[in-house]
Write a protein that holds these residues in place. Sequence first.
Motif, PDB file in Angstrom:
ATOM      1  N   UNK A  33       0.843  -1.189   0.000  1.00  0.00           N
ATOM      2  CA  UNK A  33       0.000   0.000   0.000  1.00  0.00           C
ATOM      3  C   UNK A  33       0.878   1.239   0.000  1.00  0.00           C
ATOM      4  N   UNK A  34       0.368   2.276  -0.596  1.00  0.00           N
ATOM      5  CA  UNK A  34       0.934   3.614  -0.430  1.00  0.00           C
ATOM      6  C   UNK A  34      -0.192   4.529   0.016  1.00  0.00           C
ATOM      7  N   UNK A  35       0.175   5.518   0.809  1.00  0.00           N
ATOM      8  CA  UNK A  35      -0.895   6.365   1.312  1.00  0.00           C
ATOM      9  C   UNK A  35      -0.399   7.651   1.911  1.00  0.00           C
ATOM     10  N   UNK A  36      -1.349   8.367   2.480  1.00  0.00           N
ATOM     11  CA  UNK A  36      -1.089   9.656   3.124  1.00  0.00           C
ATOM     12  C   UNK A  36      -1.594   9.624   4.558  1.00  0.00           C
ATOM     13  N   UNK A  37      -0.763  10.083   5.439  1.00  0.00           N
ATOM     14  CA  UNK A  37      -1.128  10.299   6.825  1.00  0.00           C
ATOM     15  C   UNK A  37      -0.958  11.789   7.106  1.00  0.00           C
ATOM     16  N   UNK A  47      -4.295   8.167   9.570  1.00  0.00           N
ATOM     17  CA  UNK A  47      -4.404   7.799   8.170  1.00  0.00           C
ATOM     18  C   UNK A  47      -5.435   8.690   7.493  1.00  0.00           C
ATOM     19  N   UNK A  48      -5.075   9.226   6.354  1.00  0.00           N
ATOM     20  CA  UNK A  48      -5.992  10.042   5.561  1.00  0.00           C
ATOM     21  C   UNK A  48      -6.573   9.216   4.415  1.00  0.00           C
ATOM     22  N   UNK A  49      -5.691   8.597   3.658  1.00  0.00           N
ATOM     23  CA  UNK A  49      -6.120   7.788   2.521  1.00  0.00           C
ATOM     24  C   UNK A  49      -4.989   6.862   2.136  1.00  0.00           C
ATOM     25  N   UNK A  50      -5.330   5.732   1.564  1.00  0.00           N
ATOM     26  CA  UNK A  50      -4.309   4.844   1.052  1.00  0.00           C
ATOM     27  C   UNK A  50      -4.843   4.145  -0.183  1.00  0.00           C
TER      28      UNK A  50
END
Length: 115
Positions: A33-37, A47-50
């Motif tokens: 996974x890659x995402x934004x925190x 966690x904001x989105x992944x």
Amino acid sequence: QVQLVESGGGLVQPGGSVRLSCAASGSMFGVNFMGWYRQAPEKQRELVARISVGGSPMYADSVKGRFTISRDNAKNTIYLQMNNLKPEDTAVYYCNAKETIVDYWGQGTQVTVTS
């Protein structure tokens, strides 16, 4: 090892938009996974989105309908399009790449929503 470099933060008025980018380099083979925190002052990182390797996104309830995560596999880059920003979205935003037992983090980029 995976290296992550974020860009795109800044100062924006409520209701405005910002797009964050995160360019990944190194061995991406084990990344699931890659995402934004994000982390606001005196608050825990959240966690904001992944987005999965296959492209399936998930969002925190607080940003659903306003933020969109996407990825460009050819460029090893993910994006976070943030619309209708609110003051409570103010935080340092961190890019994350997640392997089974290892997390990689970018240096963070500040997003400040204020009038």
